[in-house]
Design a protein around this motif. Sequence first.
Motif, PDB file in Angstrom:
ATOM      1  N   THR A 112       0.838  -1.205   0.000  1.00 42.88           N
ATOM      2  CA  THR A 112       0.000   0.000   0.000  1.00 42.88           C
ATOM      3  C   THR A 112       0.867   1.246   0.000  1.00 42.88           C
ATOM      4  O   THR A 112       0.593   2.211  -0.738  1.00 42.88           O
ATOM      5  CB  THR A 112      -0.917   0.008   1.232  1.00 42.88           C
ATOM      6  OG1 THR A 112      -1.738  -1.157   1.226  1.00 42.88           O
ATOM      7  CG2 THR A 112      -1.793   1.254   1.240  1.00 42.88           C
ATOM      8  N   THR A 116       0.525   3.802  -3.155  1.00 48.16           N
ATOM      9  CA  THR A 116      -0.245   5.024  -2.915  1.00 48.16           C
ATOM     10  C   THR A 116       0.573   6.170  -2.338  1.00 48.16           C
ATOM     11  O   THR A 116       0.074   7.293  -2.266  1.00 48.16           O
ATOM     12  CB  THR A 116      -1.421   4.739  -1.956  1.00 48.16           C
ATOM     13  OG1 THR A 116      -0.914   4.357  -0.664  1.00 48.16           O
ATOM     14  CG2 THR A 116      -2.302   3.630  -2.502  1.00 48.16           C
ATOM     15  N   THR A 151      -3.251   9.705  -8.531  1.00 47.22           N
ATOM     16  CA  THR A 151      -3.895   9.206  -7.318  1.00 47.22           C
ATOM     17  C   THR A 151      -5.028   8.244  -7.638  1.00 47.22           C
ATOM     18  O   THR A 151      -5.180   7.188  -7.007  1.00 47.22           O
ATOM     19  CB  THR A 151      -4.427  10.376  -6.480  1.00 47.22           C
ATOM     20  OG1 THR A 151      -3.341  11.232  -6.119  1.00 47.22           O
ATOM     21  CG2 THR A 151      -5.111   9.876  -5.223  1.00 47.22           C
ATOM     22  N   SER A 154      -3.536   4.949  -8.730  1.00 49.13           N
ATOM     23  CA  SER A 154      -2.900   4.269  -7.601  1.00 49.13           C
ATOM     24  C   SER A 154      -3.930   3.638  -6.671  1.00 49.13           C
ATOM     25  O   SER A 154      -3.783   2.483  -6.245  1.00 49.13           O
ATOM     26  CB  SER A 154      -2.029   5.252  -6.818  1.00 49.13           C
ATOM     27  OG  SER A 154      -0.994   5.777  -7.622  1.00 49.13           O
ATOM     28  N   MET A 155      -4.984   4.388  -6.352  1.00 47.82           N
ATOM     29  CA  MET A 155      -6.015   3.861  -5.458  1.00 47.82           C
ATOM     30  C   MET A 155      -6.767   2.702  -6.105  1.00 47.82           C
ATOM     31  O   MET A 155      -7.024   1.674  -5.461  1.00 47.82           O
ATOM     32  CB  MET A 155      -6.983   4.987  -5.083  1.00 47.82           C
ATOM     33  CG  MET A 155      -6.383   6.077  -4.225  1.00 47.82           C
ATOM     34  SD  MET A 155      -5.929   5.511  -2.568  1.00 47.82           S
ATOM     35  CE  MET A 155      -7.548   5.347  -1.811  1.00 47.82           C
ATOM     36  N   THR A 158      -4.480  -0.384  -6.180  1.00 47.60           N
ATOM     37  CA  THR A 158      -4.335  -1.007  -4.870  1.00 47.60           C
ATOM     38  C   THR A 158      -5.597  -1.759  -4.484  1.00 47.60           C
ATOM     39  O   THR A 158      -5.532  -2.848  -3.887  1.00 47.60           O
ATOM     40  CB  THR A 158      -4.019   0.057  -3.800  1.00 47.60           C
ATOM     41  OG1 THR A 158      -2.897   0.833  -4.219  1.00 47.60           O
ATOM     42  CG2 THR A 158      -3.703  -0.592  -2.471  1.00 47.60           C
ATOM     43  N   PHE A 175     -10.413   1.535  -0.888  1.00 45.06           N
ATOM     44  CA  PHE A 175      -9.592   2.041  -1.988  1.00 45.06           C
ATOM     45  C   PHE A 175     -10.447   2.407  -3.197  1.00 45.06           C
ATOM     46  O   PHE A 175     -10.147   3.377  -3.900  1.00 45.06           O
ATOM     47  CB  PHE A 175      -8.531   0.998  -2.369  1.00 45.06           C
ATOM     48  CG  PHE A 175      -7.490   0.809  -1.323  1.00 45.06           C
ATOM     49  CD1 PHE A 175      -6.397   1.648  -1.258  1.00 45.06           C
ATOM     50  CD2 PHE A 175      -7.609  -0.193  -0.378  1.00 45.06           C
ATOM     51  CE1 PHE A 175      -5.440   1.489  -0.273  1.00 45.06           C
ATOM     52  CE2 PHE A 175      -6.660  -0.361   0.605  1.00 45.06           C
ATOM     53  CZ  PHE A 175      -5.568   0.479   0.670  1.00 45.06           C
TER      54      PHE A 175
END
Length: 268
Positions: A112, A116, A151, A154-155, A158, A175
Amino acid sequence: MKLDTSSYYPEPYLNDDDDKDESTPSADNVTVEVAETKDKAVDLPDDSGYENEPDRSQPPTSFEKFTDGVATLVSWILVPLLMPVYGVLLSFHTSILHFTPFHVKLSFVLITLAFTLALPSLLVILLKKIGVIKDIGLNSRRERLIPYIITFVSMAGTGVFMYFKGAPMWLVMFFGGGAVAGLVNLTVNFWWKISAHAAGIAGVVALMIRIINDGYPLDNAFGWMIASIILAGLMGSSRVWLGRHTVWQVLAGYTVGFSSVFLMTMIH
């Protein structure tokens, strides 16, 4: 006597026309220059980062210096990129996931952190190096477009990882909700500077509520939920104090972050 042009509002000529130097600008020219200067000021890009500029006309008092320092520290400790990491740590500390083997916890936290925090941070630093952004704090609305996209990816990435590793859906959708909040913030950012700090920490508050409802919470979960709410208020106040956002922008961030995560974590 020549005109003093060091001010935008020069004093009128006191001498006769015969005493004027040809190199001295006329009052008409000065007026035109002043008008042009004002026009240029209006057209400056939104790169100051201040929505509510603090009054710096007087030297700051000791209290103001102290409050500025605390507000800045809070803003960096609760920076949006850290919210996913805090969310995972709280999940392992306050829910049934507390009984997960330590090496599994560590691997999830590190992954994580890499997806992130580390990766987006490196990309933001790279954007600053090549001149795309001026401030790694991303205080200007116009500098936030690419970081918002980073972002979101990435979220979402994840969340997909958590899903395939068998994490509970409320954690997976934490997420997913963060990705939705990032997408909403990205869209709003074209017109208005919404608070990403507020959205991030409000998502953590929503996560704590879902843990208490669906995550087989430990006895400490309620205390951490209260702590997250207090920190959310402190962080929002800090952003307003520093002039980075208005109260409405902070409240909008709270609304987007909380509702996105809360509604997404209801998916089972």
